[in-house]
Motif scaffolding. Structure first.
Motif, PDB file in Angstrom:
ATOM      1  N   LEU A   1     -55.360 105.903  77.309  1.00 10.97           N
ATOM      2  CA  LEU A   1     -55.314 104.515  77.519  1.00 10.97           C
ATOM      3  C   LEU A   1     -53.904 103.778  77.993  1.00 10.97           C
ATOM      4  O   LEU A   1     -53.679 103.017  78.994  1.00 10.97           O
ATOM      5  CB  LEU A   1     -56.018 103.448  76.221  1.00 10.97           C
ATOM      6  CG  LEU A   1     -57.313 103.901  75.875  1.00 10.97           C
ATOM      7  CD1 LEU A   1     -57.774 102.735  74.987  1.00 10.97           C
ATOM      8  CD2 LEU A   1     -58.409 103.698  77.039  1.00 10.97           C
ATOM      9  N   ARG A   2     -52.874 104.360  77.214  1.00 12.63           N
ATOM     10  CA  ARG A   2     -51.781 103.880  77.677  1.00 12.63           C
ATOM     11  C   ARG A   2     -51.405 104.061  79.155  1.00 12.63           C
ATOM     12  O   ARG A   2     -50.518 103.735  79.794  1.00 12.63           O
ATOM     13  CB  ARG A   2     -50.423 104.543  76.979  1.00 12.63           C
ATOM     14  CG  ARG A   2     -50.618 106.075  76.925  1.00 12.63           C
ATOM     15  CD  ARG A   2     -49.289 106.815  76.012  1.00 12.63           C
ATOM     16  NE  ARG A   2     -49.360 108.281  76.560  1.00 12.63           N
ATOM     17  CZ  ARG A   2     -49.991 109.181  75.607  1.00 12.63           C
ATOM     18  NH1 ARG A   2     -50.665 108.604  74.339  1.00 12.63           N
ATOM     19  NH2 ARG A   2     -49.624 110.423  75.927  1.00 12.63           N
ATOM     20  N   ASP A   3     -51.738 105.167  79.854  1.00 17.19           N
ATOM     21  CA  ASP A   3     -51.533 105.548  81.060  1.00 17.19           C
ATOM     22  C   ASP A   3     -52.505 104.622  81.939  1.00 17.19           C
ATOM     23  O   ASP A   3     -51.962 104.139  83.171  1.00 17.19           O
ATOM     24  CB  ASP A   3     -51.960 107.083  81.531  1.00 17.19           C
ATOM     25  CG  ASP A   3     -51.140 107.942  80.717  1.00 17.19           C
ATOM     26  OD1 ASP A   3     -49.981 107.590  80.545  1.00 17.19           O
ATOM     27  OD2 ASP A   3     -51.546 109.034  80.391  1.00 17.19           O
ATOM     28  N   LEU A   4     -53.756 104.359  81.683  1.00 15.69           N
ATOM     29  CA  LEU A   4     -54.700 103.708  82.295  1.00 15.69           C
ATOM     30  C   LEU A   4     -53.950 102.105  82.642  1.00 15.69           C
ATOM     31  O   LEU A   4     -54.383 101.577  83.555  1.00 15.69           O
ATOM     32  CB  LEU A   4     -56.037 103.553  81.955  1.00 15.69           C
ATOM     33  CG  LEU A   4     -56.785 104.565  81.741  1.00 15.69           C
ATOM     34  CD1 LEU A   4     -58.155 104.605  81.102  1.00 15.69           C
ATOM     35  CD2 LEU A   4     -57.209 105.123  83.355  1.00 15.69           C
ATOM     36  N   TRP A   5     -53.350 101.614  81.239  1.00 16.46           N
ATOM     37  CA  TRP A   5     -53.076 100.284  81.502  1.00 16.46           C
ATOM     38  C   TRP A   5     -51.670 100.200  81.893  1.00 16.46           C
ATOM     39  O   TRP A   5     -51.244  98.932  81.949  1.00 16.46           O
ATOM     40  CB  TRP A   5     -53.273  99.636  80.045  1.00 16.46           C
ATOM     41  CG  TRP A   5     -54.835  99.472  79.796  1.00 16.46           C
ATOM     42  CD1 TRP A   5     -55.403 100.188  79.278  1.00 16.46           C
ATOM     43  CD2 TRP A   5     -55.565  98.217  80.088  1.00 16.46           C
ATOM     44  NE1 TRP A   5     -56.631  99.727  79.208  1.00 16.46           N
ATOM     45  CE2 TRP A   5     -56.742  98.503  79.818  1.00 16.46           C
ATOM     46  CE3 TRP A   5     -55.225  97.146  80.830  1.00 16.46           C
ATOM     47  CZ2 TRP A   5     -57.777  97.408  79.768  1.00 16.46           C
ATOM     48  CZ3 TRP A   5     -56.106  96.117  81.110  1.00 16.46           C
ATOM     49  CH2 TRP A   5     -57.584  96.292  80.455  1.00 16.46           C
ATOM     50  N   ALA A   6     -50.885 101.145  82.266  1.00 16.44           N
ATOM     51  CA  ALA A   6     -49.407 101.045  82.371  1.00 16.44           C
ATOM     52  C   ALA A   6     -49.127 100.188  83.656  1.00 16.44           C
ATOM     53  O   ALA A   6     -48.148  99.393  83.747  1.00 16.44           O
ATOM     54  CB  ALA A   6     -48.995 102.372  82.816  1.00 16.44           C
TER      55      ALA A   6
END
Length: 449
Positions: free
Chosen positions: A27-32
């Motif tokens: 999720l940290r990559d999806l929302w970056a």
């Protein structure tokens, strides 16, 4: 002849077009790369006291001893994991939720104490400022669960909108829709809601029920209007696979074409009745009382990019990926998925599992759908600014057909694309005509399983 009732497009692409993501992205990559200052928060509660015959939502009947507590434990664990991932994604950018909603299922299936805990998860774990009047909080309820103690919690925690599914004030129609309820209990629930200071009451009604006529439909409309609701949603009845309704007897006395004609006739009657009683039409389904409080904007459909969903039936939307957990309608499959959700370690919630990539073509279709299905439509220039060309360049055949059918408003201001009254009436046919071939194929494959 094309049926006006192909599919209710409350989100695009539909979850039946989602597929397992392997490996599941963090999720940290999806929302970056996403905006951080105007997010929407949705918490899903998958429990109802009964399952209505028309319902195909991700919900189960009841919660065995301890399940609601275990579910809230898992929801809190998911909230912690998601909030941590968002913090990593946004870095120094402050995170802000502009709207919040509790849906399901029936969130007020939870006890008053459990609702208080649900609000704590939204506020303390996720950082949503529910008490801030500038952050609308919408909560769904039902006649049997809109009790004074539950409503008192929601009022105290900043709820700005309560939506109650009545469907029909005529008891025989409620029974025909497999919605067992007494008119007296519905009226008691509505009084309980009006006794709070929650500024917006929405009442959901359904047309097209077996035995429903213009006369009985008017009785339901007038019974709802007696409560002076700020919003009313008028839904056409759908009979979907794996739901409890079925259509006993209709095949012998009413053809599909006759049912379509009756639903369309009832829709027009309900629309005109509400317009004559001081309401404005926002979409095919949504009507808002003129001069009522402006809490939130547009259809309460939780469709915008920047949606953070928590719970086993919730979706989340980034600009590049829509994701959720696995989807089901069958009750046995839903119970299995709920049981799986409550057993998960919190670390599992830091990854997306099922979803669909939103490529440029899908983003264009989604934008056009979301805009056209609202009364105000959209400006051609706004679309072109976002996608580099006017919508007529991307959807020449579809828009030409809409025009040929009389679904586009010729009287709209210049360079505005807007549906005519007949176009709005046919929203459930027009919307599916904009689905991409890939989404159509994925949905068909899911239905064929």
């Amino acid at each position: 002849m094309l049926s006006p009732y192909q599919s209710y497009v409350y989100a695009y692409p539909h979850k039946t077009a989602y597929r397992p993501l392997a490996p599941g992205p963090a999720l940290r990559d999806l929302w970056a790369g996403e905006p951080a200052d105007a997010l929407a928060l949705y918490l899903h509660i998958p429990f109802c006291e009964v399952r209505c015959g028309f319902c195909n939502l991700f919900t189960r009947i009841g919660a065995p001893d301890g399940l609601s507590t275990a579910y809230l434990d898992a929801l809190e664990g998911q909230a912690g994991a998601v909030r941590h991932a968002l913090g990593e994604a946004f870095g120094d950018r402050p995170l802000r939720f502009a709207t919040a909603a509790f849906g399901g299922g029936t969130p007020t299936f939870l006890t008053a104490a459990e609702l208080d805990r649900l609000c704590d998860i939204a506020e303390l774990r996720m950082g949503a400022s529910l008490a801030d009047p500038a952050v609308p909080l919408s909560v769904e309820t039902s006649p049997s669960t809109a009790t004074a103690d539950r409503l008192a919690v929601l009022e105290a925690r900043g709820t700005t909108r309560l939506s109650i599914g009545v469907q029909s004030f005529v008891e025989s129609e409620a029974r025909a829709a497999v919605r067992p309820q007494r008119r007296a209990d519905v009226e008691t629930a509505l009084q309980q809601i009006r006794d709070t200071r929650v500024p917006v009451l929405n009442i959901d009604l359904i047309y097209g029920i077996d035995g429903q006529t213009e006369s009985s439909w008017t009785r339901s409309l007038d019974a709802a209007l007696a409560w002076y609701p700020e919003e009313l949603y008028l839904y056409p009845l759908y009979v979907r696979p794996l739901t409890g309704l079925g259509r006993p007897g209709r095949g012998a006395v009413e053809t599909d074409a006759d049912w379509d004609a009756r639903r369309l006739r009832l829709y027009r009657h309900g629309r005109d009745h509400l317009l004559a009683h001081g309401y404005e039409q926002v979409s095919m389904r949504m009507f808002r009382r003129v001069g009522g409080p402006a809490v939130g904007a547009g259809d309460h459909a939780c469709q915008s990019d920047g949606m953070v969903g928590l719970g086993c039936g919730a979706r989340s939307y980034t600009s590049g990926l829509h994701y959720s957990f696995d989807y089901a309608v069958d009750m046995r499959e839903i119970r299995t998925l709920v049981d799986d959700y409550v057993r998960r370690p919190a670390a599992d919630f830091a990854f997306a599992e099922h979803g669909r990539e939103i490529v440029e073509d899908e983003a264009r279709r989604r934008h056009l759908l979301q805009s056209l299905l609202q009364r105000d439509g959209m400006t051609v220039a706004g679309y072109a600014d976002r996608f580099g060309a006017p919508p007529q360049s991307h959807f020449p055949a579809e828009l030409a057909e809409f025009g040929d059918r009389g679904w586009l408003d010729d009287a709209a201001p210049a360079a505005t694309l807007r549906l005519s009254p007949e176009g709005l009436a046919h929203s459930d046919a027009l919307g599916p005509m904009l689905f991409s071939p890939g989404v159509r194929a994925a949905m068909a494959a899911y239905d064929a399983k």
